[in-house]
Write a protein that holds these residues in place. Sequence first.
Motif, mmCIF file in Angstrom:
data_model
loop_
_atom_site.group_PDB
_atom_site.id
_atom_site.type_symbol
_atom_site.label_atom_id
_atom_site.label_comp_id
_atom_site.label_asym_id
_atom_site.label_seq_id
_atom_site.Cartn_x
_atom_site.Cartn_y
_atom_site.Cartn_z
ATOM 1 N N ALA B 26 5.139 11.504 -2.198
ATOM 2 C CA ALA B 26 4.369 10.256 -2.166
ATOM 3 C C ALA B 26 3.543 10.107 -3.443
ATOM 4 O O ALA B 26 3.476 9.030 -4.033
ATOM 5 C CB ALA B 26 3.465 10.225 -0.933
ATOM 6 N N PHE B 27 2.934 11.196 -3.909
ATOM 7 C CA PHE B 27 2.177 11.149 -5.169
ATOM 8 C C PHE B 27 3.119 10.932 -6.357
ATOM 9 O O PHE B 27 2.830 10.139 -7.255
ATOM 10 C CB PHE B 27 1.404 12.446 -5.387
ATOM 11 N N PHE B 28 4.224 11.658 -6.354
ATOM 12 C CA PHE B 28 5.211 11.571 -7.447
ATOM 13 C C PHE B 28 5.691 10.129 -7.607
ATOM 14 O O PHE B 28 5.673 9.571 -8.699
ATOM 15 C CB PHE B 28 6.374 12.515 -7.112
ATOM 16 N N TYR B 29 6.082 9.518 -6.487
ATOM 17 C CA TYR B 29 6.542 8.127 -6.513
ATOM 18 C C TYR B 29 5.359 7.162 -6.724
ATOM 19 O O TYR B 29 5.463 6.192 -7.474
ATOM 20 C CB TYR B 29 7.232 7.775 -5.200
ATOM 21 N N GLY B 30 4.254 7.431 -6.031
ATOM 22 C CA GLY B 30 3.103 6.515 -6.065
ATOM 23 C C GLY B 30 2.559 6.327 -7.472
ATOM 24 O O GLY B 30 2.151 5.236 -7.855
ATOM 25 N N ASN B 40 1.762 1.167 -0.789
ATOM 26 C CA ASN B 40 2.995 0.926 -0.040
ATOM 27 C C ASN B 40 4.017 2.014 -0.319
ATOM 28 O O ASN B 40 4.657 2.536 0.596
ATOM 29 C CB ASN B 40 3.557 -0.452 -0.412
ATOM 30 N N MET B 41 4.124 2.376 -1.597
ATOM 31 C CA MET B 41 5.074 3.436 -1.968
ATOM 32 C C MET B 41 4.741 4.726 -1.241
ATOM 33 O O MET B 41 5.615 5.408 -0.701
ATOM 34 C CB MET B 41 4.981 3.651 -3.490
ATOM 35 N N MET B 42 3.465 5.076 -1.202
ATOM 36 C CA MET B 42 3.053 6.323 -0.554
ATOM 37 C C MET B 42 3.216 6.237 0.961
ATOM 38 O O MET B 42 3.617 7.201 1.616
ATOM 39 C CB MET B 42 1.613 6.660 -0.939
ATOM 40 N N MET B 43 2.945 5.052 1.507
ATOM 41 C CA MET B 43 3.105 4.865 2.953
ATOM 42 C C MET B 43 4.556 4.990 3.391
ATOM 43 O O MET B 43 4.851 5.442 4.505
ATOM 44 C CB MET B 43 2.566 3.492 3.366
ATOM 45 N N MET B 44 5.478 4.584 2.519
ATOM 46 C CA MET B 44 6.902 4.709 2.872
ATOM 47 C C MET B 44 7.277 6.172 3.088
ATOM 48 O O MET B 44 8.138 6.488 3.901
ATOM 49 C CB MET B 44 7.779 4.071 1.793
ATOM 50 N N SER B 45 6.628 7.074 2.351
ATOM 51 C CA SER B 45 6.855 8.493 2.599
ATOM 52 C C SER B 45 6.145 8.958 3.872
ATOM 53 O O SER B 45 6.730 9.633 4.712
ATOM 54 C CB SER B 45 6.345 9.328 1.415
ATOM 55 N N LEU B 214 -1.019 11.403 -11.559
ATOM 56 C CA LEU B 214 -0.594 11.468 -10.153
ATOM 57 C C LEU B 214 0.865 11.934 -10.056
ATOM 58 O O LEU B 214 1.228 12.707 -9.166
ATOM 59 C CB LEU B 214 -0.739 10.073 -9.534
ATOM 60 N N VAL B 215 1.699 11.451 -10.978
ATOM 61 C CA VAL B 215 3.112 11.850 -11.001
ATOM 62 C C VAL B 215 3.235 13.356 -11.248
ATOM 63 O O VAL B 215 3.993 14.063 -10.580
ATOM 64 C CB VAL B 215 3.890 11.074 -12.085
ATOM 65 N N LEU B 216 2.436 13.859 -12.206
ATOM 66 C CA LEU B 216 2.487 15.289 -12.524
ATOM 67 C C LEU B 216 1.982 16.126 -11.355
ATOM 68 O O LEU B 216 2.530 17.185 -11.042
ATOM 69 C CB LEU B 216 1.647 15.574 -13.772
ATOM 70 N N MET B 217 0.942 15.647 -10.671
ATOM 71 C CA MET B 217 0.438 16.381 -9.519
ATOM 72 C C MET B 217 1.500 16.407 -8.415
ATOM 73 O O MET B 217 1.730 17.437 -7.779
ATOM 74 C CB MET B 217 -0.842 15.740 -8.988
#
Lengths: 112, 450
Positions: B26-30, B40-45, B214-217
């Motif tokens: 979710a963080f990677f995508y978010g 929304n992206m994170m919620m989809m996960s 956020l992507v790196l985390m």
Amino acid sequence: MKLVTAIIKPFKLDDVKSALEAYGIQGMTVSEASGYGRQRGHTEVYRGAEYTVDLVPKVRLEVLVEDDDADSVVEVVVKSAQTGRIGDGKVWTVPVETVARVRTGERGPDAL
Amino acid sequence: MDLNSGDTAWVLASTALVLLMTPGLAFFYGGMTQAKSTLNMMMMSFITICIVSVLWVVYGFSLAFTDSGSGLIGTISKSGLGTAVNELTNNGGPYGIPLLAFAGFQLMFAVITPALISGAIADRTKFLTWGVFVALWVTLVYFPVAHWVFYFGNKAADGTVTGAGWLAAKGVEDFAGGTAVHINAGAAGLALAIVLGRRIGFKKNPTRPHNLPLVLMGAGLLWFGWFGFNAGSALGANATAALALMNTQVATAAALGGWLLVEKIRDGHPTSLGAASGAVAGLVAITPACAFIAPWAAVLLGVLAGAVCSLAVGLKYKLNYDDSLDVVGVHMVGGIVGCLFIGFFGSSAVNAVGIDGLFYGGGWKLLGLQALGAFSVLAYSFVVTLILGFLLEKTLGFRISRDAELEGIDLTEHAETAYDFEGALGGGFGSGSVATKTKVALRADEEVPA
């Protein structure tokens, strides 16, 4: 009175502020701005795809001055903000009808 | 066989590790979406954790891991998991771990697989339809495919094995889910990207990632959790788990380097998004291979996967499909690279369960099996997802309106925004904040100061 507005590179703000203080300017308004001139932003690459970033971060600095000071203040800003590279910014002046100090109600040059 | 506390402890811990991968994803995508669509992206996960966990108990585990004799899908004999309590695992042989520990571990795979798909349809998916899709997709695609690949049948006391999934029975080597998880999710992502169509401004006015830290985390959390995913798949604290863990580490490290190398040569700069993407590509590619190849071969696989995936993510611009966050380029392509690699470098000296690949004198047999595994899952997932996607598009509607997409899906689908942009000082004196405070005061029946 005149309003001097300068758009400068963010990292030059301290230099410009010091130079204006040395000239005797007692107050200014600074805000974050973004925009572009002839340098047209820059490009960034994400996963191999190029993105053009048009709007570059800038600082907008505003100073109210008496008519006689306007040219010199423009000069001070130009000198202190200059790096000689593209994207250094712009300075302009516009006439101001009136100025009032909120605390006392003073008008005109006394309010500067 | 008796319960083995060491093995059980490792599988329980691995289960928690693999769960963490879904928030990590979710963080990677978010971080890769725009600021207005990150929630929304994170919620989809996150919603996949909710839906799939419940379905898993009701019938999911049973469909994937019981013996129906067909090799295509299991039965509903373990619905509700009531009969699984106090039972030990038997999956092609007895294991000293409770069946519920195995079921919990496998659940986390079922959770993250549909979550992976969401990256292909960022910024534009109706949340309700997504939820319905996840429930139907795991039922029609993931549970059967997991049965094909991960179910090794019931081994009786006399040594006969019955009911193994058809790919597992043929001897396709996929240790932790290169086919069932990654190729499966990648092919489904491609199908949904086609069903939903391109985002407004695709290619003409593209959006860039709004938060790379956020992507790196997220990539870091995925990497951490992936040790549970791969080494946990040994279902025991043993030498196979150690091999899987070491291979996971070196392949990922090498893939990170491979991706950056391509960027440095092609674009001039190694990027942080490239480092995160390369690491994930390496994790994907090593997943099927982690217990079948030697560590030096894992390094080779990593470099190869990093380089191939970094080139594959450019395909969407040539072929004109908007796989927004490169689920196809990273998961489908990375999964195929890893699966086929075993056909060359698989070694029975490394793992007695496996057979020798082309470079170890085993001939073309293993490569053929790997290709069969990879492309049968790809084809099944793509076709079923495409049909399911079009049906949902025609009934519930799959895509939000143009206005909603422009305004931002966080606001229109969830009535939230990720960041407070009000006012130059972070909203301290914005009119919205003042209004909020007033409302709170009134609600508490306090007097509003004059």
